[in-house]
Design a protein around this motif. Structure first.
Motif, PDB file in Angstrom:
ATOM      1  N   GLN A 140      90.954 -33.667  34.660  1.00  0.00           N
ATOM      2  CA  GLN A 140      91.533 -33.265  33.379  1.00  0.00           C
ATOM      3  C   GLN A 140      92.467 -34.334  32.835  1.00  0.00           C
ATOM      4  N   ARG A 141      93.242 -34.941  33.723  1.00  0.00           N
ATOM      5  CA  ARG A 141      94.179 -35.965  33.267  1.00  0.00           C
ATOM      6  C   ARG A 141      93.440 -37.204  32.761  1.00  0.00           C
ATOM      7  N   LEU A 142      92.326 -37.546  33.408  1.00  0.00           N
ATOM      8  CA  LEU A 142      91.528 -38.677  32.935  1.00  0.00           C
ATOM      9  C   LEU A 142      90.933 -38.383  31.559  1.00  0.00           C
ATOM     10  N   LYS A 143      90.521 -37.139  31.347  1.00  0.00           N
ATOM     11  CA  LYS A 143      90.004 -36.752  30.036  1.00  0.00           C
ATOM     12  C   LYS A 143      91.088 -36.871  28.984  1.00  0.00           C
ATOM     13  N   LEU A 144      92.291 -36.456  29.350  1.00  0.00           N
ATOM     14  CA  LEU A 144      93.409 -36.539  28.409  1.00  0.00           C
ATOM     15  C   LEU A 144      93.678 -37.986  28.023  1.00  0.00           C
ATOM     16  N   VAL A 145      93.627 -38.889  28.998  1.00  0.00           N
ATOM     17  CA  VAL A 145      93.831 -40.308  28.722  1.00  0.00           C
ATOM     18  C   VAL A 145      92.747 -40.824  27.763  1.00  0.00           C
ATOM     19  N   ARG A 146      91.524 -40.373  27.975  1.00  0.00           N
ATOM     20  CA  ARG A 146      90.433 -40.801  27.090  1.00  0.00           C
ATOM     21  C   ARG A 146      90.665 -40.315  25.663  1.00  0.00           C
ATOM     22  N   TYR A 147      91.117 -39.076  25.544  1.00  0.00           N
ATOM     23  CA  TYR A 147      91.388 -38.538  24.210  1.00  0.00           C
ATOM     24  C   TYR A 147      92.536 -39.291  23.536  1.00  0.00           C
ATOM     25  N   MET A 148      93.519 -39.723  24.341  1.00  0.00           N
ATOM     26  CA  MET A 148      94.654 -40.433  23.780  1.00  0.00           C
ATOM     27  C   MET A 148      94.229 -41.745  23.134  1.00  0.00           C
ATOM     28  N   GLY A 149      93.143 -42.337  23.631  1.00  0.00           N
ATOM     29  CA  GLY A 149      92.662 -43.585  23.061  1.00  0.00           C
ATOM     30  C   GLY A 149      91.775 -43.383  21.853  1.00  0.00           C
ATOM     31  N   SER A 150      91.529 -42.132  21.492  1.00  0.00           N
ATOM     32  CA  SER A 150      90.663 -41.832  20.342  1.00  0.00           C
ATOM     33  C   SER A 150      91.483 -41.774  19.058  1.00  0.00           C
ATOM     34  N   SER A 151      90.846 -42.152  17.960  1.00  0.00           N
ATOM     35  CA  SER A 151      91.517 -42.109  16.657  1.00  0.00           C
ATOM     36  C   SER A 151      91.218 -40.811  15.920  1.00  0.00           C
ATOM     37  N   LEU A 152      90.510 -39.875  16.573  1.00  0.00           N
ATOM     38  CA  LEU A 152      90.151 -38.618  15.921  1.00  0.00           C
ATOM     39  C   LEU A 152      91.387 -37.753  15.678  1.00  0.00           C
ATOM     40  N   CYS A 153      91.351 -36.981  14.608  1.00  0.00           N
ATOM     41  CA  CYS A 153      92.413 -36.026  14.337  1.00  0.00           C
ATOM     42  C   CYS A 153      91.765 -34.754  13.798  1.00  0.00           C
ATOM     43  N   GLY A 154      92.546 -33.669  13.724  1.00  0.00           N
ATOM     44  CA  GLY A 154      91.990 -32.399  13.274  1.00  0.00           C
ATOM     45  C   GLY A 154      91.126 -31.728  14.323  1.00  0.00           C
ATOM     46  N   MET A 155      91.280 -32.146  15.585  1.00  0.00           N
ATOM     47  CA  MET A 155      90.490 -31.580  16.678  1.00  0.00           C
ATOM     48  C   MET A 155      91.282 -30.482  17.390  1.00  0.00           C
ATOM     49  N   ILE A 156      90.549 -29.635  18.132  1.00  0.00           N
ATOM     50  CA  ILE A 156      91.187 -28.626  18.988  1.00  0.00           C
ATOM     51  C   ILE A 156      90.895 -28.995  20.434  1.00  0.00           C
ATOM     52  N   TYR A 157      91.934 -29.225  21.203  1.00  0.00           N
ATOM     53  CA  TYR A 157      91.798 -29.564  22.611  1.00  0.00           C
ATOM     54  C   TYR A 157      92.328 -28.415  23.455  1.00  0.00           C
ATOM     55  N   ILE A 158      91.593 -28.071  24.513  1.00  0.00           N
ATOM     56  CA  ILE A 158      92.000 -26.995  25.414  1.00  0.00           C
ATOM     57  C   ILE A 158      92.100 -27.556  26.828  1.00  0.00           C
ATOM     58  N   PHE A 159      93.272 -27.418  27.442  1.00  0.00           N
ATOM     59  CA  PHE A 159      93.493 -27.910  28.800  1.00  0.00           C
ATOM     60  C   PHE A 159      93.893 -26.756  29.707  1.00  0.00           C
ATOM     61  N   ASP A 160      93.285 -26.709  30.885  1.00  0.00           N
ATOM     62  CA  ASP A 160      93.557 -25.648  31.849  1.00  0.00           C
ATOM     63  C   ASP A 160      94.412 -26.208  32.986  1.00  0.00           C
ATOM     64  N   GLU A 161      95.692 -25.925  32.949  1.00  0.00           N
ATOM     65  CA  GLU A 161      96.656 -26.367  33.948  1.00  0.00           C
ATOM     66  C   GLU A 161      96.556 -27.868  34.251  1.00  0.00           C
ATOM     67  N   PRO A 162      96.746 -28.712  33.248  1.00  0.00           N
ATOM     68  CA  PRO A 162      96.616 -30.161  33.457  1.00  0.00           C
ATOM     69  C   PRO A 162      97.663 -30.748  34.398  1.00  0.00           C
ATOM     70  N   SER A 163      98.750 -30.029  34.646  1.00  0.00           N
ATOM     71  CA  SER A 163      99.786 -30.565  35.538  1.00  0.00           C
ATOM     72  C   SER A 163      99.484 -30.287  37.011  1.00  0.00           C
ATOM     73  N   THR A 164      98.362 -29.619  37.291  1.00  0.00           N
ATOM     74  CA  THR A 164      98.005 -29.290  38.674  1.00  0.00           C
ATOM     75  C   THR A 164      97.955 -30.545  39.539  1.00  0.00           C
ATOM     76  N   GLY A 165      98.640 -30.515  40.657  1.00  0.00           N
ATOM     77  CA  GLY A 165      98.617 -31.638  41.589  1.00  0.00           C
ATOM     78  C   GLY A 165      99.603 -32.738  41.267  1.00  0.00           C
ATOM     79  N   MET A 166     100.297 -32.634  40.137  1.00  0.00           N
ATOM     80  CA  MET A 166     101.262 -33.674  39.774  1.00  0.00           C
ATOM     81  C   MET A 166     102.586 -33.460  40.492  1.00  0.00           C
ATOM     82  N   HIS A 167     103.221 -34.568  40.849  1.00  0.00           N
ATOM     83  CA  HIS A 167     104.569 -34.469  41.401  1.00  0.00           C
ATOM     84  C   HIS A 167     105.495 -34.002  40.280  1.00  0.00           C
ATOM     85  N   PRO A 168     106.451 -33.109  40.584  1.00  0.00           N
ATOM     86  CA  PRO A 168     107.345 -32.596  39.538  1.00  0.00           C
ATOM     87  C   PRO A 168     107.998 -33.673  38.680  1.00  0.00           C
TER      88      PRO A 168
END
Length: 207
Positions: A106-134
């Motif tokens: 999920q985090r890799l997908k988020l990074v890919r989206y961050m590099g996109s110039s698209l706007c007006g999109m709807i993104y849905i993430f399911d617990e993207p912080s899972t496994g991250m250090h606090p």
């Protein structure tokens, strides 16, 4: 032809009777021909760099100062910086996607989206912080806000209080978990939830 991930279990079992995997005797599993592997940058070929952890690869890219490669190197470093910032400095390019955890994918997908110039999109993430250090969760929060600020709608299913606290609006489901939940028990800003909420989540945020 469909990839293995698109095949049914029945089809995969049938195919397995006729296929087997072994290391290529020429490239030794590097998946590149001799001409490609003979090209080196500062002593490393493309496979060497793909085997480096992102944090080390980022340092090696800093050593490339050929003006002809400036644009490519800048884009690569920007992508690596986002992956390192989101808590994935230990990954490397040759890592197979099937070995990633759900949170890492999920985090890799988020990074890919961050590099996109698209706007007006709807993104849905399911617990993207899972496994991250606090201590790294704030980086995830920063990226989510950046994605929103591009003009997108970002829906996040999350239990981490630091992610909940940056939401424009919280939709709290309950009153309990599993079969005892499923109802909308609160909607509003995090501030409103902390000040006026009576749900379990509100009490958790107030601590």
């Amino acid at each position: 032809m469909k990839g293995a991930e698109e095949q049914t279990d029945y089809t995969l079992k049938k195919i397995a009777k006729f296929l087997y995997e072994r290391e290529c005797p020429d490239c030794k599993g590097k998946r590149l021909n001799g001409a490609a592997l003979s090209c080196k940058i500062n002593g490393f070929n493309i496979n060497d760099m793909c085997e480096m952890e992102f944090s080390k690869l980022r340092l090696e890219l800093d050593k490339i100062n050929d003006e002809r490669a400036a644009t490519i190197v800048t884009q690569l470093k920007a992508s690596l910086d986002r992956m390192i910032d989101i808590g994935l400095p230990y990954l490397f390019m040759n890592r197979e996607s099937s070995t990633l955890s759900g949170g890492e994918a999920q985090r890799l997908k988020l990074v890919r989206y961050m590099g996109s110039s698209l706007c007006g999109m709807i993104y849905i993430f399911d617990e993207p912080s899972t496994g991250m250090h606090p201590r790294d969760v704030h980086r995830m929060a920063r990226l989510l806000k950046s994605l929103r600020d591009k003009g997108n709608t970002v829906l996040v299913v999350e239990h981490d209080k630091d992610i909940i606290s940056i939401a424009d609006e919280v939709i709290d489901m309950g009153p309990l978990a599993g079969t005892k939940g499923g109802e909308v028990v609160f909607t509003g800003t995090p501030k409103e939830m902390i000040e006026n909420g009576t749900t379990i989540t509100a009490k958790y945020l107030r601590k």
